[in-house]
Design a protein around this motif. Structure first.
Motif, PDB file in Angstrom:
ATOM      1  N   GLU A 219     -41.127 -32.037   5.383  1.00 46.16           N
ATOM      2  CA  GLU A 219     -42.449 -31.081   5.140  1.00 46.16           C
ATOM      3  C   GLU A 219     -43.042 -30.993   4.064  1.00 46.16           C
ATOM      4  O   GLU A 219     -43.863 -30.603   3.495  1.00 46.16           O
ATOM      5  N   ARG A 220     -42.074 -30.349   3.101  1.00 43.54           N
ATOM      6  CA  ARG A 220     -42.622 -30.368   1.737  1.00 43.54           C
ATOM      7  C   ARG A 220     -43.688 -31.146   1.132  1.00 43.54           C
ATOM      8  O   ARG A 220     -44.296 -31.419   0.488  1.00 43.54           O
ATOM      9  N   LYS A 221     -42.609 -32.225   1.106  1.00 40.58           N
ATOM     10  CA  LYS A 221     -43.127 -34.094   1.049  1.00 40.58           C
ATOM     11  C   LYS A 221     -45.063 -34.370   0.947  1.00 40.58           C
ATOM     12  O   LYS A 221     -45.550 -33.826   0.774  1.00 40.58           O
ATOM     13  N   MET A 222     -44.845 -33.883   3.035  1.00 39.85           N
ATOM     14  CA  MET A 222     -46.437 -34.085   3.457  1.00 39.85           C
ATOM     15  C   MET A 222     -46.607 -32.945   2.799  1.00 39.85           C
ATOM     16  O   MET A 222     -48.056 -33.316   2.243  1.00 39.85           O
ATOM     17  N   TYR A 223     -46.938 -31.618   2.126  1.00 40.75           N
ATOM     18  CA  TYR A 223     -48.060 -30.812   1.547  1.00 40.75           C
ATOM     19  C   TYR A 223     -47.644 -31.251   0.138  1.00 40.75           C
ATOM     20  O   TYR A 223     -49.415 -31.164  -0.294  1.00 40.75           O
ATOM     21  N   GLU A 224     -46.817 -31.778  -0.426  1.00 40.82           N
ATOM     22  CA  GLU A 224     -47.505 -32.769  -2.068  1.00 40.82           C
ATOM     23  C   GLU A 224     -48.400 -33.195  -1.640  1.00 40.82           C
ATOM     24  O   GLU A 224     -49.468 -33.673  -2.172  1.00 40.82           O
ATOM     25  N   ARG A 225     -48.192 -34.298  -1.194  1.00 41.66           N
ATOM     26  CA  ARG A 225     -49.247 -35.826  -0.715  1.00 41.66           C
ATOM     27  C   ARG A 225     -50.417 -34.931  -0.397  1.00 41.66           C
ATOM     28  O   ARG A 225     -51.474 -35.932  -0.395  1.00 41.66           O
ATOM     29  N   THR A 226     -50.681 -34.124   0.754  1.00 43.51           N
ATOM     30  CA  THR A 226     -51.751 -33.746   0.985  1.00 43.51           C
ATOM     31  C   THR A 226     -52.971 -33.789  -0.672  1.00 43.51           C
ATOM     32  O   THR A 226     -53.352 -34.217  -0.203  1.00 43.51           O
ATOM     33  N   LYS A 227     -52.392 -32.723  -1.439  1.00 45.70           N
ATOM     34  CA  LYS A 227     -52.777 -32.275  -2.269  1.00 45.70           C
ATOM     35  C   LYS A 227     -53.299 -33.577  -3.015  1.00 45.70           C
ATOM     36  O   LYS A 227     -54.112 -33.713  -4.012  1.00 45.70           O
ATOM     37  N   GLU A 228     -51.918 -34.476  -3.474  1.00 50.17           N
ATOM     38  CA  GLU A 228     -52.521 -35.998  -4.068  1.00 50.17           C
ATOM     39  C   GLU A 228     -53.205 -36.906  -4.153  1.00 50.17           C
ATOM     40  O   GLU A 228     -54.239 -37.238  -4.684  1.00 50.17           O
ATOM     41  N   ILE A 229     -53.000 -37.334  -2.600  1.00 50.21           N
ATOM     42  CA  ILE A 229     -53.824 -38.160  -1.807  1.00 50.21           C
ATOM     43  C   ILE A 229     -55.019 -37.685  -1.773  1.00 50.21           C
ATOM     44  O   ILE A 229     -56.601 -38.626  -1.869  1.00 50.21           O
ATOM     45  N   LEU A 230     -55.471 -36.052  -1.665  1.00 52.17           N
ATOM     46  CA  LEU A 230     -57.203 -36.014  -1.190  1.00 52.17           C
ATOM     47  C   LEU A 230     -57.975 -35.911  -2.423  1.00 52.17           C
ATOM     48  O   LEU A 230     -59.030 -36.723  -2.855  1.00 52.17           O
ATOM     49  N   ALA A 231     -57.007 -35.184  -3.977  1.00 45.54           N
ATOM     50  CA  ALA A 231     -57.610 -35.109  -4.855  1.00 45.54           C
ATOM     51  C   ALA A 231     -58.158 -36.602  -5.369  1.00 45.54           C
ATOM     52  O   ALA A 231     -59.088 -37.100  -6.186  1.00 45.54           O
ATOM     53  N   GLN A 232     -56.710 -38.335  -4.902  1.00 46.33           N
ATOM     54  CA  GLN A 232     -56.729 -39.284  -5.683  1.00 46.33           C
ATOM     55  C   GLN A 232     -58.331 -40.124  -5.090  1.00 46.33           C
ATOM     56  O   GLN A 232     -59.667 -40.444  -5.737  1.00 46.33           O
ATOM     57  N   GLN A 233     -58.799 -38.912  -3.980  1.00 40.57           N
ATOM     58  CA  GLN A 233     -60.334 -39.775  -3.462  1.00 40.57           C
ATOM     59  C   GLN A 233     -60.942 -38.821  -3.386  1.00 40.57           C
ATOM     60  O   GLN A 233     -61.722 -38.835  -2.735  1.00 40.57           O
ATOM     61  N   GLY A 234     -61.736 -37.649  -4.303  1.00 40.70           N
ATOM     62  CA  GLY A 234     -62.592 -37.008  -4.347  1.00 40.70           C
ATOM     63  C   GLY A 234     -61.879 -36.014  -3.588  1.00 40.70           C
ATOM     64  O   GLY A 234     -63.651 -35.474  -3.759  1.00 40.70           O
ATOM     65  N   TYR A 235     -61.609 -35.042  -3.431  1.00 40.48           N
ATOM     66  CA  TYR A 235     -61.113 -33.849  -2.485  1.00 40.48           C
ATOM     67  C   TYR A 235     -60.787 -33.499  -2.968  1.00 40.48           C
ATOM     68  O   TYR A 235     -59.666 -32.926  -3.463  1.00 40.48           O
ATOM     69  N   GLU A 236     -62.003 -32.164  -3.487  1.00 37.19           N
ATOM     70  CA  GLU A 236     -61.415 -29.980  -4.427  1.00 37.19           C
ATOM     71  C   GLU A 236     -60.805 -29.494  -3.093  1.00 37.19           C
ATOM     72  O   GLU A 236     -61.002 -29.521  -1.857  1.00 37.19           O
ATOM     73  N   ARG A 237     -59.207 -28.626  -3.834  1.00 38.44           N
ATOM     74  CA  ARG A 237     -59.237 -28.045  -2.926  1.00 38.44           C
ATOM     75  C   ARG A 237     -59.600 -26.606  -3.313  1.00 38.44           C
ATOM     76  O   ARG A 237     -59.789 -26.438  -4.598  1.00 38.44           O
ATOM     77  N   TYR A 238     -60.464 -25.709  -2.522  1.00 37.92           N
ATOM     78  CA  TYR A 238     -60.995 -24.670  -2.783  1.00 37.92           C
ATOM     79  C   TYR A 238     -60.643 -24.326  -2.282  1.00 37.92           C
ATOM     80  O   TYR A 238     -60.613 -23.005  -2.288  1.00 37.92           O
TER      81      TYR A 238
END
Length: 380
Positions: A219-238
Motif C-alpha cells: 500500500e505504501r508503494k502504491m501511494y508513492e507510485r501515485t505521486k511519481e507516475i502522475l507527476a511524470q505525466q504532468g499532473y500537479e498534486r494540489y
C-alpha cells in the motif's frame, strides 16, 4: 448573508443501480416512480432554498451521489433549469456532475453539455475488470473507455477520473498499470483514494476480502507510485488525494477546503452557511413529504464557534499543498497563528513534518503521509 460574496451548491442524487461492496455513502437502488418523486421534492427544495440566497453569486454547482447519471436526461434538465431559475449562477461557474460507466450514453452526455454542465467526474476506480467485479462495480474498463470517448465527442474538456488503491487482490504492478492506462487518456483531473474498509459494508463483514487486501508495504508503494507516475505525466498534486493539469483544479472542492459557504440540497445533504452548519433529513420518506425546512429549524443547526473556525482553517488548509497563509490567519481571527498553535507547530516542525517558508505554513511530504494524526492535534 453577512459577509458572503460567493456561494457553492451541492445537489445530492442518492440512487445507484447496485450498492458497491465498499460504499458507506447515503445511496441505494430505487424504483423509477420513487426516483421521479424524489426529483419533484428536490426541485421544491431548490426553489425554497434559492429564496434564502437571493443575489449571492454561485461559483460552482456539484451534482453528486450516489450516481446522478442514473437519472434520465430529462430529469437532469429539469433539475438544472430549476437551479438556474432560482440561483444567480455566475457566467463562468464550474458545474460538475458525477457519473459511473454503465449509466452513461451519448444522449445523456450531449444533454449535460448543452445544459452548461462543464465538468464531468467519472468513477472508474480501476482498469482491472477483476478488481471492478470484487468492488461490486457494474461496469468494465471497456465500457468506461467507450463512455470517456463519448464524453470527449460531446464536447467535455474538463474530465475527472476517480481511482482507488489498496483494493482486494490488487498488486502494485496492477495499480501502476491503472495509473498508466488512465494517464494515456489525458483527463484534466485525477482523484486517487486509498480504500478504507468502513463498518457496516459488505467488505467489513467478509473475512476473505480482508485477507486479499495488499500488505502495508505494498500500500505504501502504491501511494508513492501515485505521486511519481502522475507527476511524470504532468499532473500537479494540489491536495492530498487530488491531482490536476495546470489550471484544472476542482473549484468546488477547493471551496470546501477554503471554507467558502455552500448549500446542500437533497437527501442528507450538508450545508455551511451564514456561519452555521446543518444538514437535511436522511430518512427518504420524511424527505419526500417535507423536502425543505427553514435552516434554523434543522435539528443539527449550530453556529460554528471561533475556535472551530480556526480548527477548520488549519485542518482544511493543510490538506492543500500550498498550505496556509500565516498573515491571512491573523487577519481573519485577530490572533497570530503561533499564539494559538505554537506548541503543535513547533513539535511537528522539529519532526520534519511541518515547515514554514515565508508566509506559508504547510505539511512536508513526510507530514502528508501522517496527516490525519497531525490534524487531530489542531483540535483545541
Amino acid at each position: 448573508m453577512k459577509g458572503c460574496s460567493m456561494l457553492e451548491l451541492y445537489i445530492h442524487i442518492p440512487f445507484c443501480i447496485r450498492k458497491c461492496n465498499y460504499c458507506d455513502f447515503l445511496s441505494f437502488p430505487e424504483t423509477e416512480s420513487r426516483i421521479a418523486q424524489y426529483c419533484h421534492a428536490l426541485k421544491e427544495e431548490i426553489k425554497r432554498t434559492g429564496d434564502q440566497a437571493e443575489g449571492i453569486g454561485v461559483r460552482s454547482v456539484f451534482i453528486g451521489g450516489g450516481t446522478p447519471s442514473i437519472l434520465e436526461a430529462e430529469q437532469i434538465t429539469e433539475i438544472m433549469t430549476c437551479i438556474r431559475n432560482n440561483f444567480s449562477i455566475e457566467k463562468n461557474a464550474e458545474i460538475t456532475i458525477e457519473s459511473n460507466p454503465g449509466t452513461l450514453n451519448a444522449e445523456k452526455l450531449n444533454c449535460y453539455h448543452e445544459l452548461g454542465i462543464n465538468r464531468l467526474s467519472i468513477g472508474l476506480q480501476s482498469t482491472d475488470d477483476d478488481c471492478l467485479r470484487r468492488l461490486g462495480r457494474i461496469h468494465t474498463f471497456q465500457e468506461f473507455e467507450k463512455n470517456y470517448e463519448q464524453a470527449r465527442k460531446s464536447g467535455f474538456q474538463n474530465i475527472n477520473i476517480d481511482l482507488m488503491s489498496g483494493l482486494p487482490g490488487q498488486s502494485l504492478r496492477g495499480y501502476e498499470d491503472t495509473l498508466n492506462r488512465v494517464t494515456e487518456l489525458k483527463p484534466e483531473h485525477i482523484s486517487s483514494y486509498s480504500l478504507i474498509i468502513e463498518e457496516g459494508t459488505p467488505f467489513y463483514k467478509s473475512d476473505s476480502v480482508l485477507q486479499q487486501l495488499p500488505d502495508e508495504d505494498t500500500e505504501r508503494k502504491m501511494y508513492e507510485r501515485t505521486k511519481e507516475i502522475l507527476a511524470q505525466q504532468g499532473y500537479e498534486r494540489y491536495e492530498i488525494s487530488n491531482y490536476a493539469r495546470q489550471g484544472r483544479e476542482c473549484i468546488h472542492n477547493l471551496g470546501y477546503w477554503e471554507q467558502v459557504p455552500y448549500l446542500g440540497m437533497g437527501l442528507g445533504a450538508s450545508s455551511f452557511y451564514n456561519g452555521a452548519r446543518f444538514s437535511n433529513e436522511r430518512n427518504f420518506r420524511k424527505y419526500l413529504s417535507t423536502p425543505y425546512l427553514p435552516f434554523e429549524h434543522r435539528e443539527d443547526y449550530v453556529q460554528v464557534s471561533r475556535e472551530e473556525q480556526m480548527e477548520d482553517t488549519m485542518i482544511f488548509g493543510l490538506r492543500k499543498m500550498k498550505g496556509i497563509s500565516v498573515s491571512e490567519f491573523e487577519r481573519e481571527f485577530g490572533t497570530p497563528i503561533w499564539e494559538m498553535y505554537g506548541s503543535v507547530i513547533e513539535r511537528y516542525s522539529n519532526l520534519g513534518l511541518l515547515i514554514q517558508e515565508g508566509d506559508v505554513l504547510r505539511l512536508t511530504d513526510a507530514g502528508i503521509d501522517v496527516s490525519n494524526r497531525i490534524f487531530e492535534d489542531f483540535i483545541l
